[in-house]
Design a protein around this motif. Structure first.
Motif, PDB file in Angstrom:
ATOM      1  N   PRO A  45       0.848  -1.197   0.000  1.00  0.00           N
ATOM      2  CA  PRO A  45       0.000   0.000   0.000  1.00  0.00           C
ATOM      3  C   PRO A  45       0.884   1.247   0.000  1.00  0.00           C
ATOM      4  CG  PRO A  45      -0.071  -1.105   2.126  1.00  0.00           C
ATOM      5  CD  PRO A  45       0.653  -2.021   1.202  1.00  0.00           C
ATOM      6  N   PRO A  46       0.381   2.383  -0.495  1.00  0.00           N
ATOM      7  CA  PRO A  46       1.217   3.574  -0.669  1.00  0.00           C
ATOM      8  C   PRO A  46       2.028   3.978   0.560  1.00  0.00           C
ATOM      9  CG  PRO A  46      -0.912   3.904  -1.704  1.00  0.00           C
ATOM     10  CD  PRO A  46      -0.997   2.590  -0.988  1.00  0.00           C
ATOM     11  N   GLU A  47       1.429   3.937   1.757  1.00  0.00           N
ATOM     12  CA  GLU A  47       2.140   4.368   2.958  1.00  0.00           C
ATOM     13  C   GLU A  47       3.321   3.452   3.255  1.00  0.00           C
ATOM     14  OE1 GLU A  47      -1.086   3.623   2.825  1.00  0.00           O
ATOM     15  OE2 GLU A  47      -1.988   5.637   2.770  1.00  0.00           O
ATOM     16  N   LYS A  48       3.108   2.134   3.179  1.00  0.00           N
ATOM     17  CA  LYS A  48       4.189   1.191   3.445  1.00  0.00           C
ATOM     18  C   LYS A  48       5.260   1.249   2.355  1.00  0.00           C
ATOM     19  CE  LYS A  48       2.060  -2.300   6.428  1.00  0.00           C
ATOM     20  NZ  LYS A  48       1.816  -3.748   6.623  1.00  0.00           N
ATOM     21  N   ARG A  49       4.823   1.464   1.120  1.00  0.00           N
ATOM     22  CA  ARG A  49       5.768   1.569   0.016  1.00  0.00           C
ATOM     23  C   ARG A  49       6.709   2.749   0.223  1.00  0.00           C
ATOM     24  NH1 ARG A  49       2.912   3.296  -4.905  1.00  0.00           N
ATOM     25  NH2 ARG A  49       1.500   1.642  -4.233  1.00  0.00           N
ATOM     26  N   ALA A  50       6.137   3.897   0.576  1.00  0.00           N
ATOM     27  CA  ALA A  50       6.945   5.100   0.812  1.00  0.00           C
ATOM     28  C   ALA A  50       7.889   4.893   1.991  1.00  0.00           C
ATOM     29  CB  ALA A  50       6.035   6.297   1.054  1.00  0.00           C
ATOM     30  N   ALA A  51       7.394   4.249   3.066  1.00  0.00           N
ATOM     31  CA  ALA A  51       8.224   4.011   4.248  1.00  0.00           C
ATOM     32  C   ALA A  51       9.377   3.062   3.936  1.00  0.00           C
ATOM     33  CB  ALA A  51       7.360   3.454   5.383  1.00  0.00           C
ATOM     34  N   TYR A  52       9.098   2.031   3.144  1.00  0.00           N
ATOM     35  CA  TYR A  52      10.138   1.065   2.749  1.00  0.00           C
ATOM     36  C   TYR A  52      11.239   1.761   1.962  1.00  0.00           C
ATOM     37  CZ  TYR A  52      12.201  -2.174  -0.664  1.00  0.00           C
ATOM     38  OH  TYR A  52      13.059  -2.844  -1.498  1.00  0.00           O
ATOM     39  N   ILE A  53      10.863   2.568   0.990  1.00  0.00           N
ATOM     40  CA  ILE A  53      11.851   3.264   0.162  1.00  0.00           C
ATOM     41  C   ILE A  53      12.651   4.257   1.003  1.00  0.00           C
ATOM     42  CG2 ILE A  53      12.099   4.939  -1.722  1.00  0.00           C
ATOM     43  CD1 ILE A  53       9.736   3.442  -3.076  1.00  0.00           C
ATOM     44  N   GLU A  54      11.971   4.985   1.872  1.00  0.00           N
ATOM     45  CA  GLU A  54      12.639   5.972   2.716  1.00  0.00           C
ATOM     46  C   GLU A  54      13.659   5.303   3.633  1.00  0.00           C
ATOM     47  OE1 GLU A  54      13.334   9.889   4.180  1.00  0.00           O
ATOM     48  OE2 GLU A  54      12.015   9.278   2.537  1.00  0.00           O
ATOM     49  N   ARG A  55      13.254   4.218   4.267  1.00  0.00           N
ATOM     50  CA  ARG A  55      14.112   3.592   5.268  1.00  0.00           C
ATOM     51  C   ARG A  55      15.254   2.791   4.659  1.00  0.00           C
ATOM     52  NH1 ARG A  55      12.120  -0.420  10.226  1.00  0.00           N
ATOM     53  NH2 ARG A  55      14.218  -0.848  11.049  1.00  0.00           N
ATOM     54  N   HIS A  56      14.958   1.986   3.652  1.00  0.00           N
ATOM     55  CA  HIS A  56      15.946   1.029   3.166  1.00  0.00           C
ATOM     56  C   HIS A  56      16.743   1.515   1.964  1.00  0.00           C
ATOM     57  CE1 HIS A  56      14.630  -2.100   5.914  1.00  0.00           C
ATOM     58  NE2 HIS A  56      13.386  -1.777   5.621  1.00  0.00           N
ATOM     59  N   TRP A  57      16.263   2.539   1.272  1.00  0.00           N
ATOM     60  CA  TRP A  57      16.979   3.017   0.100  1.00  0.00           C
ATOM     61  C   TRP A  57      17.437   4.460   0.251  1.00  0.00           C
ATOM     62  CZ3 TRP A  57      18.740  -0.269  -3.432  1.00  0.00           C
ATOM     63  CH2 TRP A  57      18.181  -1.547  -3.451  1.00  0.00           C
ATOM     64  N   VAL A  58      16.555   5.369   0.597  1.00  0.00           N
ATOM     65  CA  VAL A  58      16.963   6.769   0.773  1.00  0.00           C
ATOM     66  C   VAL A  58      17.889   6.917   1.967  1.00  0.00           C
ATOM     67  CG1 VAL A  58      16.150   9.119   1.185  1.00  0.00           C
ATOM     68  CG2 VAL A  58      14.868   7.600  -0.334  1.00  0.00           C
ATOM     69  N   ASN A  59      17.596   6.207   3.070  1.00  0.00           N
ATOM     70  CA  ASN A  59      18.404   6.314   4.282  1.00  0.00           C
ATOM     71  C   ASN A  59      19.099   5.003   4.631  1.00  0.00           C
ATOM     72  OD1 ASN A  59      17.763   9.069   4.950  1.00  0.00           O
ATOM     73  ND2 ASN A  59      15.721   8.364   5.515  1.00  0.00           N
ATOM     74  N   GLY A  60      19.230   4.114   3.666  1.00  0.00           N
ATOM     75  CA  GLY A  60      19.874   2.829   3.915  1.00  0.00           C
ATOM     76  C   GLY A  60      21.388   2.927   3.872  1.00  0.00           C
ATOM     77  N   ALA A  61      22.039   1.773   3.767  1.00  0.00           N
ATOM     78  CA  ALA A  61      23.495   1.732   3.678  1.00  0.00           C
ATOM     79  C   ALA A  61      23.970   2.497   2.445  1.00  0.00           C
ATOM     80  CB  ALA A  61      23.969   0.279   3.621  1.00  0.00           C
ATOM     81  N   LEU A  62      25.189   3.026   2.513  1.00  0.00           N
ATOM     82  CA  LEU A  62      25.705   3.899   1.459  1.00  0.00           C
ATOM     83  C   LEU A  62      25.640   3.270   0.064  1.00  0.00           C
ATOM     84  CD1 LEU A  62      26.998   6.565   0.655  1.00  0.00           C
ATOM     85  CD2 LEU A  62      29.233   5.592   1.228  1.00  0.00           C
ATOM     86  N   PRO A  63      26.028   1.989  -0.133  1.00  0.00           N
ATOM     87  CA  PRO A  63      25.930   1.424  -1.490  1.00  0.00           C
ATOM     88  C   PRO A  63      24.509   1.458  -2.047  1.00  0.00           C
ATOM     89  CG  PRO A  63      27.304   0.031  -0.105  1.00  0.00           C
ATOM     90  CD  PRO A  63      26.662   1.039   0.809  1.00  0.00           C
ATOM     91  N   ARG A  64      23.507   1.201  -1.172  1.00  0.00           N
ATOM     92  CA  ARG A  64      22.119   1.248  -1.645  1.00  0.00           C
ATOM     93  C   ARG A  64      21.714   2.675  -1.977  1.00  0.00           C
ATOM     94  NH1 ARG A  64      20.799  -2.616   2.484  1.00  0.00           N
ATOM     95  NH2 ARG A  64      19.790  -1.003   3.744  1.00  0.00           N
TER      96      ARG A  64
END
Length: 569
Positions: free
Chosen positions: A77-96
């Motif tokens: 769902p949109p809220e979880k999708r945005a949270a996943y991208i924010e946490r694991h990709w935008v603010n994830g480990a540097l290579p990601r």
């Protein structure tokens, strides 16, 4: 060539775009037009590695959600999708984060380069009005697509590269009656090919589609022009003379005793006459310059217009994407045509591959047509290598010549730079101003220079840190956003990397602590200028920084500013 994403890949990309660039009460939903634009962008014949990287990253983002949510990203769902991208990709480990930056650049650029998005912000999405011309000297230009058989040419001098150095050398040599052949890897674009669309022109005019960067403890974009005129065609037209302190260092440390201001004066004056250098017109510096002047003036710091090679500039903010009006006297409309008028010849879309050697003497160049693959052989008494600080050493290293010192490609300096954005209560209209028209030079002797950094909408959005609703809501205020940059005279020295593998990074550059501290100081000073000018909110392109509204906010961000530096999407 044609390139198409599968129906499934388009759907995944659409869901990703909706999360990165969500619709607001002003901005429309991310849709098919942006996806079509990405396909066009990736269809370029030179983008094979980029296509592979893009598809790989897309599938990683899609499947990565399975680890935590047991569903792919596109099914969340949109809220979880945005949270996943924010946490694991935008603010994830540097290579990601670095991999995900590819999406940030491409999705932002294609989404905002849309008449509907422009209209939603009260802007006009149009091509600059230009008059198509075919000057007489174009008869001396040969394009690679017209080479249907191998060719051999004889000349006195062959010049590889048509940027600031090569074009000037070709003119001087041709003016003395030498038979000169210029070789250029890029194309010679007439003014009517400069569409004013930043994302499209970046693909046509820049090396690696403008996505080239160094590797090290900080990723520094390296915007290199691959076109007639070289990087002069895609820079902002800034024309500073070499500072006296730099000449002093050259004389003292390098023994270049002739490099005095007095000795160089006639040469610099000659170049300035060809380029028609003069201070930027206040009318076209625009509100962006006024705001910085107000802030710097309140703090008692020196500031003023930048000397530029664009005497007829009308402030369309397109300097970095080909000047359609010809107002900027880059090498493609100054030194190169002047050399052609003196009898020089130009081969464009021809890639030089090796020097012809006669013993230890250069005797010409062998290249090939990038369009037909045909061989081009130019015999000459002298060869001028002028492919820039990256191209020339990589060319020499590839052939293994001229490196008895072992120093070819060493001692690379880049003048690292970044930018700040300030939301103002007044109209700024960055699309109607010179990109680099104004400066703060109070700290120049320290090695700090602050310059304007405005861009067209679709390129400007890449300076807005982060993704998601917050970034979109900030971006919808584009017409009230001022932008200014900080540049450091670096003591760091990197080295150019060999090009044994196509599309590898150009250089290794490990920013030292002295230069990092200077960059940190520059950002702090620029933020204070914006506060003094009345900015409502200030943002920097540094990952993890919060918006700044006070001196306390500036100091808080400075406290978390440590190496390695991670510039945001």
């Amino acid at each position: 060539m044609s390139f198409k994403l599968s129906a499934r890949e388009r759907e995944v990309l659409r869901k990703l775009g909706e999360a990165i660039l969500p619709a607001t009460d002003v901005l429309p939903v991310f849709g098919d037009r942006a996806i079509d634009q990405i396909e066009t962008y990736l269809a370029s014949g030179s983008a094979a590695e980029l296509r592979l990287l893009f598809k790989t990253a897309l599938h990683m983002v899609e499947r990565g959600a399975m680890l935590r949510h047991l569903r792919p990203m596109s099914k969340l769902p949109p809220e979880k999708r945005a949270a996943y991208i924010e946490r694991h990709w935008v603010n994830g480990a540097l290579p990601r984060r670095l991999m995900f930056r590819l999406f940030g650049v491409m999705l932002k650029g294609t989404y905002f380069d849309d008449p509907a998005v422009y209209a939603s912000l009260g802007l006009e999405h149009k091509k600059p009005e230009v008059k198509a011309e075919r000057p007489r000297f174009m008869s001396q230009v040969t394009r690679a697509k017209d080479l249907n058989e191998d060719v051999e040419i004889e000349a006195e001098v062959v010049v590889i590269g048509t940027g600031a150095g090569g074009a000037a050398a070709a003119l001087e040599l041709a003016s003395r009656g030498n038979a000169v052949v210029m070789i250029e890897e890029g194309d010679y674009f007439a003014r009517d090919r400069f569409t004013g669309r930043g994302f499209e022109m970046q693909r046509l005019l820049y090396m690696n589609h403008g996505l080239t960067a160094t590797v090290g403890n900080v990723a520094i974009p390296v915007p290199l022009g691959v076109t007639v005129g070289g990087s002069t065609t895609v820079n902002s037209g800034t024309c500073f003379r070499t500072p006296a302190r730099t000449l002093n260092r050259w004389r003292g440390a390098l023994g270049l005793t002739a490099y005095t201001p007095e000795h160089l004066e006639p040469y610099l004056a000659k170049v300035e006459a060809v380029f028609q250098v003069k201070p930027a017109d206040a009318k076209y510096v625009g509100k962006n310059g006024e705001i910085i002047a107000r802030g710097a003036g309140a703090l008692g710091w020196s500031h003023g217009p930048i000397p530029r090679n664009a005497p007829d500039c009308d402030g369309q903010a397109l300097c970095c994407f080909g000047c359609a009006t010809g107002a900027k006297r880059s090498a493609d409309i100054s030194f190169v045509p002047m050399a052609l008028e003196k009898g020089a010849q130009l081969l464009c879309r021809v890639k030089a591959e090796r020097i012809i050697l006669d013993g230890k003497r250069a005797a010409g160049v062998v290249g090939r047509s990038l369009d037909t693959g045909r061989k081009v052989r130019v015999k000459a008494r002298a060869v001028v290598l002028s492919m820039g600080a990256f191209g020339t050493p990589r060319f020499l290293m590839r052939q293994g010549i001229c490196n008895s010192s072992g120093r070819v490609g060493k001692n690379l300096s880049l003048h690292p730079a970044t930018a700040m954005l300030a939301l103002m209560d007044e109209p700024v209209e960055p699309q109607k101003s010179i990109p680099q028209g104004y400066m703060v030079d109070e700290f120049h002797e320290e090695g700090l220079l602050m310059e304007g950094s405005t861009l067209p909408l679709e390129m400007f959005t890449m300076m807005v840190p982060g993704v998601g609703r917050g970034a979109q809501e900030f971006m919808q205020n584009y017409r009230r956003i001022s932008s200014f940059g900080v540049m450091v005279c670096d003591t760091t020295r990197g080295h150019v990397l060999p090009d044994k593998i196509p599309q590898t990074p150009l250089a290794f550059y490990w920013l030292n602590r002295k230069d990092f501290a200077l960059m940190r100081r520059g950002l702090s000073l620029l933020a204070r200028i914006y506060l003094a000018a009345g900015a409502r909110e200030i943002r920097a392109m540094i990952h993890g920084w919060k918006p700044m509204r006070s001196v306390a906010d500036i100091e808080e961000n400075m406290g978390r500013f440590v190496l390695p530096v991670d510039v945001d999407i």
